[in-house]
Design a protein around this motif. Structure first.
Motif, short mmCIF file in Angstrom:
data_model
loop_
_atom_site.label_atom_id
_atom_site.label_comp_id
_atom_site.label_asym_id
_atom_site.label_seq_id
_atom_site.Cartn_x
_atom_site.Cartn_y
_atom_site.Cartn_z
N LEU A 83 22.56 27.99 27.20
CA LEU A 83 23.87 28.75 25.70
C LEU A 83 25.01 28.04 26.36
O LEU A 83 25.70 27.82 25.58
N PHE A 84 25.52 27.76 27.36
CA PHE A 84 26.79 27.77 28.30
C PHE A 84 26.43 25.98 28.23
O PHE A 84 27.95 25.86 27.51
N LEU A 85 25.63 25.92 28.52
CA LEU A 85 25.68 24.30 28.45
C LEU A 85 26.26 23.51 26.60
O LEU A 85 26.81 22.62 26.46
N LEU A 86 25.70 24.63 25.49
CA LEU A 86 26.17 23.91 24.29
C LEU A 86 28.14 24.62 24.10
O LEU A 86 28.08 23.61 23.56
N MET A 126 12.75 25.87 29.56
CA MET A 126 13.38 24.25 29.29
C MET A 126 13.60 23.21 30.36
O MET A 126 14.02 23.74 31.38
N THR A 127 13.60 22.08 30.30
CA THR A 127 13.65 20.72 30.81
C THR A 127 15.16 20.32 30.46
O THR A 127 15.64 20.40 29.35
N PRO A 128 15.82 19.20 31.26
CA PRO A 128 17.17 18.54 31.22
C PRO A 128 16.33 17.21 29.49
O PRO A 128 17.35 17.79 28.86
N HIS A 129 15.46 16.65 29.71
CA HIS A 129 14.75 16.29 28.77
C HIS A 129 14.65 16.94 27.25
O HIS A 129 15.31 16.55 26.84
N ASP A 130 14.31 18.35 27.46
CA ASP A 130 14.09 19.33 26.20
C ASP A 130 15.95 19.49 25.76
O ASP A 130 15.79 19.49 24.54
N PHE A 131 16.44 19.23 26.59
CA PHE A 131 17.98 19.81 26.72
C PHE A 131 18.66 18.47 25.15
O PHE A 131 19.13 19.06 24.52
N ILE A 142 15.84 24.95 33.14
CA ILE A 142 16.96 25.25 32.69
C ILE A 142 16.51 26.76 31.58
O ILE A 142 15.71 26.70 30.89
N SER A 143 17.62 27.61 32.54
CA SER A 143 17.34 29.08 31.99
C SER A 143 18.24 29.34 30.42
O SER A 143 18.60 28.43 29.88
N TYR A 144 17.47 30.43 29.24
CA TYR A 144 18.11 30.58 28.17
C TYR A 144 19.89 30.25 28.01
O TYR A 144 20.44 30.17 27.73
N ARG A 161 24.65 36.75 27.62
CA ARG A 161 23.47 37.05 27.19
C ARG A 161 23.37 38.24 27.01
O ARG A 161 23.84 38.39 25.05
N LYS A 162 24.05 39.32 27.49
CA LYS A 162 24.18 41.05 26.46
C LYS A 162 25.23 40.96 25.38
O LYS A 162 24.93 41.45 24.57
N LYS A 163 25.95 39.94 24.69
CA LYS A 163 26.48 39.79 23.80
C LYS A 163 26.12 39.33 22.52
O LYS A 163 26.08 40.24 21.40
N ASN A 164 24.77 39.41 22.40
CA ASN A 164 24.13 39.31 21.64
C ASN A 164 23.26 41.06 21.09
O ASN A 164 22.18 40.84 20.64
N GLU A 165 23.24 41.03 22.60
CA GLU A 165 21.98 42.86 22.90
C GLU A 165 22.70 43.26 22.10
O GLU A 165 24.22 43.17 21.49
#
Length: 323
Positions: A62-65, A1-6, A56-58, A103-107
């Motif tokens: 999550l980090f930004l949220l 995603m882009t900064p605008h998308d976030f 921005i990666s997935y 990321r691994k917390k969701n796996e």
């Protein structure tokens, strides 16, 4: 995603229609990243200035949220989580290690030692093979050799919180220095599971006959308080255990003791007029905290249905109970 998308994802009432995937060549990506400012040039307009010129990666999403709901007192804890060697600096590899663990917390869960070991190995692979992102370049430079200190990390987190609040505030202020008390109520009730928001708005309109307005500083102080909601909840439970009513003075004092944030008398009065449904100038803290927890998470614990579906659902429920 882009900064605008976030920015759209965390400030829009409803999900946007998915846009078409756009493939970037290595050259196009490098050109975009060349325009990423270093962390010491960060500001509360960073994401707006970058707009579509960033990636921005997935895991970064999550980090930004997480940043958006973190109290200022928690910034040091977040930094120390990244600073695995304890040298008061975070390098690119340390940042990637924690992202991989995150990321691994969701796996499927692994043993802690194995998880960290594998994350270290993946971070080594990432450092050499993964394409850079806007956040990596912003933090660690175009060559990835820079290190991030706590002051820059703190400023980035504070700027991001401020930027999102500025966007929400400006969407209602129409260029003025204040938003109306009713607009403030609308913003508070966004992303919550409150079905009949009109009752709260009508209650407030009848209780605040003269509009004074809410400034951005008042607006920001309230959301700083929300990021400390857990500590505030403990303070409020003490009043409840003692069977003491919660008036405006008690509320304001509990906010300050638990969070260190001073809310203006007008802001506290406005909050009470919104949530004091029976107009006894007392706050039902259970209902208030439940609604504010929804608001704090910006709907990410479960998307709030659009109004027409909610109204239909309410009618069905009412009809079922009346039979």
């Amino acid at each position: 995603m882009t900064p605008h998308d976030f920015i759209q994802a965390v400030t829009s009432d409803e999900p946007k229609h998915a846009k078409k995937w756009r493939s970037l060549s290595k050259q196009e990506l490098n050109q975009i990243l060349m325009e990423t400012p270093p962390v010491w040039k960060g500001s509360s307009k960073l994401f707006r200035n970058l707009n579509e010129k960033g990636v921005i990666s997935y895991t970064e999403y999550l980090f930004l949220l997480c940043i958006l709901t973190k109290p200022h007192a928690g910034f040091r804890i977040a930094f120390n989580m990244f600073d695995t060697d304890g040298n008061e600096m975070v390098d690119k590899k340390e940042f990637l290690v924690l992202q991989e663990i995150f990321r691994k917390k969701n796996e499927k869960r692994e043993k802690r030692g194995d998880e960290e070991k594998r994350a270290m190995l993946r971070a080594d692979d990432y450092t050499s093979s993964l394409s850079d992102t806007t956040l990596l370049v912003h933090f660690f430079g175009k060559k990835g050799k820079a290190e991030l200190n706590f002051e820059d990390f703190y400023r980035f987190m504070d700027n991001l919180q401020t930027e999102v609040l500025e966007i929400e505030f400006l969407s209602y202020s129409n260029g003025m220095n204040t938003i109306s008390e009713e607009d403030f109520a609308h913003i508070l009730l966004r992303y919550t599971n409150v079905e009949n928001t009109s009752s709260y708005l009508e209650n407030m309109r009848g209780s605040i006959p003269e509009e004074k307005g809410i400034t951005f500083e008042e607006f920001r102080s309230f959301f700083q308080f929300l990021n400390n909601l857990e500590d505030f909840t403990i303070a409020m439970q003490m009043y409840n255990f003692a069977s003491r009513s919660i008036g405006q003075d008690e509320f304001k004092r509990a906010v300050y003791v638990a969070t260190g944030v001073k809310l203006s008398p007008h802001l506290v009065n406005t909050v009470f007029k919104i949530f004091d449904v029976d107009r006894d100038d007392q706050l039902s803290y259970k209902e208030f905290i439940g609604i504010m927890k929804d608001r704090l998470n910006r709907g990410f614990r479960g998307y709030k249905p659009i109004q027409r579906y909610t109204t239909f659902k309410s009618c069905v429920r009412k009809e079922l109970y009346s039979r």
